[in-house]
Design a protein around this motif. Structure first.
Motif, PDB file in Angstrom:
ATOM      1  N   THR A 109       0.953  -1.334   0.169  1.00  0.00           N
ATOM      2  CA  THR A 109      -0.059   0.017  -0.028  1.00  0.00           C
ATOM      3  C   THR A 109       0.902   1.231   0.043  1.00  0.00           C
ATOM      4  OG1 THR A 109      -1.594  -1.237   1.258  1.00  0.00           O
ATOM      5  CG2 THR A 109      -1.593   1.058   1.095  1.00  0.00           C
ATOM      6  N   ALA A 110       0.451   2.115  -0.876  1.00  0.00           N
ATOM      7  CA  ALA A 110       1.418   3.453  -0.952  1.00  0.00           C
ATOM      8  C   ALA A 110       0.774   4.405   0.176  1.00  0.00           C
ATOM      9  CB  ALA A 110       1.097   4.139  -2.522  1.00  0.00           C
ATOM     10  N   LEU A 111       1.626   5.168   0.731  1.00  0.00           N
ATOM     11  CA  LEU A 111       1.546   5.735   1.905  1.00  0.00           C
ATOM     12  C   LEU A 111       0.282   6.967   1.353  1.00  0.00           C
ATOM     13  CD1 LEU A 111       2.009   7.167   4.529  1.00  0.00           C
ATOM     14  CD2 LEU A 111       3.924   8.406   3.604  1.00  0.00           C
ATOM     15  N   ALA A 114      -2.947   4.983   1.733  1.00  0.00           N
ATOM     16  CA  ALA A 114      -3.105   4.387   3.119  1.00  0.00           C
ATOM     17  C   ALA A 114      -4.527   4.698   3.840  1.00  0.00           C
ATOM     18  CB  ALA A 114      -2.063   4.402   3.831  1.00  0.00           C
ATOM     19  N   LYS A 115      -5.204   4.053   4.554  1.00  0.00           N
ATOM     20  CA  LYS A 115      -6.315   4.279   5.434  1.00  0.00           C
ATOM     21  C   LYS A 115      -5.942   4.198   6.605  1.00  0.00           C
ATOM     22  CE  LYS A 115     -10.095   2.452   2.280  1.00  0.00           C
ATOM     23  NZ  LYS A 115      -9.357   2.929   1.075  1.00  0.00           N
ATOM     24  N   ARG A 116      -4.632   3.473   7.041  1.00  0.00           N
ATOM     25  CA  ARG A 116      -4.173   3.397   8.121  1.00  0.00           C
ATOM     26  C   ARG A 116      -2.698   3.438   8.441  1.00  0.00           C
ATOM     27  NH1 ARG A 116      -6.465  -2.395  10.288  1.00  0.00           N
ATOM     28  NH2 ARG A 116      -5.206  -2.131  11.851  1.00  0.00           N
ATOM     29  N   VAL A 117      -2.084   4.303   9.077  1.00  0.00           N
ATOM     30  CA  VAL A 117      -0.736   4.499   9.245  1.00  0.00           C
ATOM     31  C   VAL A 117      -0.105   4.403  10.596  1.00  0.00           C
ATOM     32  CG1 VAL A 117       1.220   6.013   8.984  1.00  0.00           C
ATOM     33  CG2 VAL A 117      -0.723   6.121   7.185  1.00  0.00           C
ATOM     34  N   HIS A 118       0.679   3.172  10.853  1.00  0.00           N
ATOM     35  CA  HIS A 118       1.033   3.163  12.235  1.00  0.00           C
ATOM     36  C   HIS A 118       2.612   3.408  12.419  1.00  0.00           C
ATOM     37  CE1 HIS A 118      -2.170  -0.042  13.095  1.00  0.00           C
ATOM     38  NE2 HIS A 118      -2.027   0.002  11.912  1.00  0.00           N
ATOM     39  N   SER A 136      -5.316 -11.704  14.335  1.00  0.00           N
ATOM     40  CA  SER A 136      -6.747 -10.865  14.669  1.00  0.00           C
ATOM     41  C   SER A 136      -7.192  -9.776  13.758  1.00  0.00           C
ATOM     42  CB  SER A 136      -6.565 -10.667  16.088  1.00  0.00           C
ATOM     43  OG  SER A 136      -5.441  -9.391  16.262  1.00  0.00           O
ATOM     44  N   ASP A 137      -6.283  -9.151  13.057  1.00  0.00           N
ATOM     45  CA  ASP A 137      -6.761  -7.946  12.294  1.00  0.00           C
ATOM     46  C   ASP A 137      -6.152  -8.267  10.791  1.00  0.00           C
ATOM     47  OD1 ASP A 137      -6.896  -5.489  11.071  1.00  0.00           O
ATOM     48  OD2 ASP A 137      -5.787  -4.497  12.508  1.00  0.00           O
ATOM     49  N   LYS A 138      -7.226  -8.969  10.126  1.00  0.00           N
ATOM     50  CA  LYS A 138      -6.642  -9.560   8.416  1.00  0.00           C
ATOM     51  C   LYS A 138      -6.416  -8.009   7.724  1.00  0.00           C
ATOM     52  CE  LYS A 138      -7.263 -13.585   9.338  1.00  0.00           C
ATOM     53  NZ  LYS A 138      -6.059 -14.314   9.748  1.00  0.00           N
ATOM     54  N   GLU A 139      -7.002  -6.908   7.898  1.00  0.00           N
ATOM     55  CA  GLU A 139      -6.596  -5.692   7.385  1.00  0.00           C
ATOM     56  C   GLU A 139      -5.357  -5.120   7.274  1.00  0.00           C
ATOM     57  OE1 GLU A 139      -8.929  -4.343   4.798  1.00  0.00           O
ATOM     58  OE2 GLU A 139      -9.803  -6.307   5.068  1.00  0.00           O
ATOM     59  N   LEU A 140      -4.706  -5.715   8.588  1.00  0.00           N
ATOM     60  CA  LEU A 140      -3.199  -4.845   8.825  1.00  0.00           C
ATOM     61  C   LEU A 140      -2.214  -5.144   7.793  1.00  0.00           C
ATOM     62  CD1 LEU A 140      -2.157  -3.720  11.497  1.00  0.00           C
ATOM     63  CD2 LEU A 140      -1.197  -5.987  12.140  1.00  0.00           C
ATOM     64  N   ARG A 141      -2.516  -6.005   6.742  1.00  0.00           N
ATOM     65  CA  ARG A 141      -1.419  -6.167   5.933  1.00  0.00           C
ATOM     66  C   ARG A 141      -1.432  -4.917   5.009  1.00  0.00           C
ATOM     67  NH1 ARG A 141       1.456 -10.213   4.194  1.00  0.00           N
ATOM     68  NH2 ARG A 141       1.160  -9.561   1.898  1.00  0.00           N
ATOM     69  N   SER A 166      -5.092  11.769   5.095  1.00  0.00           N
ATOM     70  CA  SER A 166      -6.567  11.455   5.579  1.00  0.00           C
ATOM     71  C   SER A 166      -6.566  10.097   6.444  1.00  0.00           C
ATOM     72  CB  SER A 166      -7.485  11.287   4.281  1.00  0.00           C
ATOM     73  OG  SER A 166      -6.994  10.425   3.298  1.00  0.00           O
ATOM     74  N   PRO A 167      -5.567   9.347   6.415  1.00  0.00           N
ATOM     75  CA  PRO A 167      -5.709   7.928   7.145  1.00  0.00           C
ATOM     76  C   PRO A 167      -5.756   8.222   8.579  1.00  0.00           C
ATOM     77  CG  PRO A 167      -3.449   8.486   6.751  1.00  0.00           C
ATOM     78  CD  PRO A 167      -4.003   9.555   6.026  1.00  0.00           C
TER      79      PRO A 167
END
Length: 172
Positions: A109-111, A114-118, A136-141, A166-167
């Motif tokens: 996923t390009a920055l 991205a919908k989530r940034v850790h 437990s978090d299949k969307e984490l990839r 916007s993430p």
């Protein structure tokens, strides 16, 4: 980068994973985690100045400038534990640590989309978080993982927010 001999981990290739083992064993990072992030770290060898035939090998996480052209501007480096149990950590000489970040996503996923940034202090921490939560978090990839490589700078955060306005950001 030109001062280093680079070794890569080929996802799914256990033979290419062997030189990485000493760097990940003490952290408990399994092969699945290593394969998930294999496009985002290397082993970097460099000669020791003034000591002919001596070489230093570090696990190196390439730093890039958010929103830039992908040029590597340095390395977040981690060494193997020494006999005293201590481990080298730092940034390679000449790294642009004021703007550069380690930016990685197992799904590629390009920055900017991205919908989530850790956001983490180290790439090791980001990989450990992924390993602990991947089942437990299949969307984490699809998330983007970022390491500041130590002290966070204003330039790093400005570049991050400008590139990904916007993430959902998680400070980890």
């Amino acid at each position: 980068v030109k001062d280093y001999k680079i070794h890569v981990l080929v996802s799914g290739d256990r033979e290419s994973a062997k030189p990485f083992y000493p760097f990940f064993r003490h952290r408990g990072l399994d092969l699945n985690t290593q394969y998930a992030f294999s496009d985002f770290f290397v082993l970097a060898d460099r000669d020791v100045p003034g000591r002919k035939g001596s070489m230093i090998r570090n696990l190196s996480f390439p730093l890039t400038v958010p929103g830039g052209d992908g040029t590597v501007v340095g390395f977040e480096e981690r060494g193997r534990p020494g006999r005293d149990g201590k481990t080298y950590k730092g940034k390679a000489a000449g790294s642009n640590g004021s703007l550069g970040l380690w930016i990685a996503s197992p799904a590629g996923t390009a920055l900017k989309v991205a919908k989530r940034v850790h956001v983490f202090e180290s790439a090791y921490d980001a990989m450990a978080y992924y390993q602990l939560h991947r089942d437990s978090d299949k969307e984490l990839r699809k998330a983007v993982f970022v390491s500041t490589g130590g002290n966070t700078t204003q330039g790093q955060m400005q570049g991050l927010i400008r590139t990904a306005p916007s993430p959902v950001f998680r400070l980890c």
